[in-house]
Design a protein around this motif. Structure first.
Motif, PDB file in Angstrom:
ATOM      1  N   ARG A   1     -89.197 -59.067  16.741  1.00 63.16           N
ATOM      2  CA  ARG A   1     -90.024 -57.856  16.680  1.00 63.16           C
ATOM      3  C   ARG A   1     -90.882 -57.857  15.421  1.00 63.16           C
ATOM      4  O   ARG A   1     -92.054 -57.474  15.451  1.00 63.16           O
ATOM      5  CB  ARG A   1     -89.165 -56.603  16.743  1.00 63.16           C
TER       6      ARG A   1
ATOM      7  N   CYS B   1     -93.801 -60.041  15.993  1.00 62.52           N
ATOM      8  CA  CYS B   1     -94.807 -59.358  16.823  1.00 62.52           C
ATOM      9  C   CYS B   1     -95.596 -58.356  15.985  1.00 62.52           C
ATOM     10  O   CYS B   1     -96.822 -58.271  16.101  1.00 62.52           O
ATOM     11  CB  CYS B   1     -94.134 -58.611  17.970  1.00 62.52           C
ATOM     12  N   ASP B   2     -94.895 -57.613  15.153  1.00 63.18           N
ATOM     13  CA  ASP B   2     -95.562 -56.615  14.312  1.00 63.18           C
ATOM     14  C   ASP B   2     -96.559 -57.273  13.361  1.00 63.18           C
ATOM     15  O   ASP B   2     -97.667 -56.777  13.164  1.00 63.18           O
ATOM     16  CB  ASP B   2     -94.540 -55.790  13.528  1.00 63.18           C
TER      17      ASP B   2
ATOM     18  N   LEU C   1     -99.550 -58.369  15.276  1.00 67.27           N
ATOM     19  CA  LEU C   1    -100.382 -57.227  15.657  1.00 67.27           C
ATOM     20  C   LEU C   1    -101.332 -56.801  14.544  1.00 67.27           C
ATOM     21  O   LEU C   1    -102.389 -56.236  14.813  1.00 67.27           O
ATOM     22  CB  LEU C   1     -99.497 -56.041  16.039  1.00 67.27           C
TER      23      LEU C   1
ATOM     24  N   GLU D   1    -105.619 -55.140  14.486  1.00 65.17           N
ATOM     25  CA  GLU D   1    -105.886 -53.740  14.144  1.00 65.17           C
ATOM     26  C   GLU D   1    -107.293 -53.368  14.614  1.00 65.17           C
ATOM     27  O   GLU D   1    -108.168 -54.234  14.678  1.00 65.17           O
ATOM     28  CB  GLU D   1    -105.765 -53.520  12.633  1.00 65.17           C
TER      29      GLU D   1
ATOM     30  N   ARG E   1     -98.103 -55.457  21.741  1.00 68.84           N
ATOM     31  CA  ARG E   1     -97.468 -54.130  21.655  1.00 68.84           C
ATOM     32  C   ARG E   1     -96.374 -53.986  22.700  1.00 68.84           C
ATOM     33  O   ARG E   1     -95.300 -53.452  22.426  1.00 68.84           O
ATOM     34  CB  ARG E   1     -98.505 -53.021  21.832  1.00 68.84           C
ATOM     35  N   HIS E   2     -96.655 -54.477  23.909  1.00 71.64           N
ATOM     36  CA  HIS E   2     -95.670 -54.403  24.982  1.00 71.64           C
ATOM     37  C   HIS E   2     -94.428 -55.230  24.621  1.00 71.64           C
ATOM     38  O   HIS E   2     -93.293 -54.780  24.810  1.00 71.64           O
ATOM     39  CB  HIS E   2     -96.269 -54.904  26.295  1.00 71.64           C
TER      40      HIS E   2
ATOM     41  N   HIS F   1     -92.365 -53.452  22.120  1.00 72.03           N
ATOM     42  CA  HIS F   1     -91.653 -52.339  22.759  1.00 72.03           C
ATOM     43  C   HIS F   1     -90.430 -52.840  23.528  1.00 72.03           C
ATOM     44  O   HIS F   1     -89.347 -52.242  23.439  1.00 72.03           O
ATOM     45  CB  HIS F   1     -92.594 -51.577  23.689  1.00 72.03           C
TER      46      HIS F   1
END
Length: 77
Positions: free
Chosen positions: A24, A27-28, A31, A35, A58-59, A62
């Motif tokens: 995660r 992924c962050d 991402l 932006e 984002r998926h 999540h």
């Protein structure tokens, strides 16, 4: 259940949680490159592709959060 088995389960669950957390975080970090300010390419097609990629990331983040929640609920008490 014996203490040995509980300890083993806790150790495995902790390893799974660490793995999910690392994924995660990756992924962050990815991402951040997507932006809204960063997606200002002149070519509309390129901008659209980058926006789609950001949606996918984002998926995935999540889904990983949901999996973390599930694993936490499985933890022996």
């Amino acid at each position: 259940m014996s203490n040995e088995k509980l300890d083993l389960m806790k150790e495995v669950l902790n390893q799974v949680m660490d793995l999910l957390s690392e994924e995660r975080n990756a992924c962050d970090k990815a991402l951040m490159a997507y932006e809204p300010q960063a997606i200002q390419d002149a070519d509309p097609e390129l901008r659209r592709m980058r926006e789609i990629e950001a949606i996918k990331l984002r998926h995935e983040a999540h889904v990983l959060m949901r999996l973390e929640s599930i694993v936490k609920r499985m933890a022996p008490r």
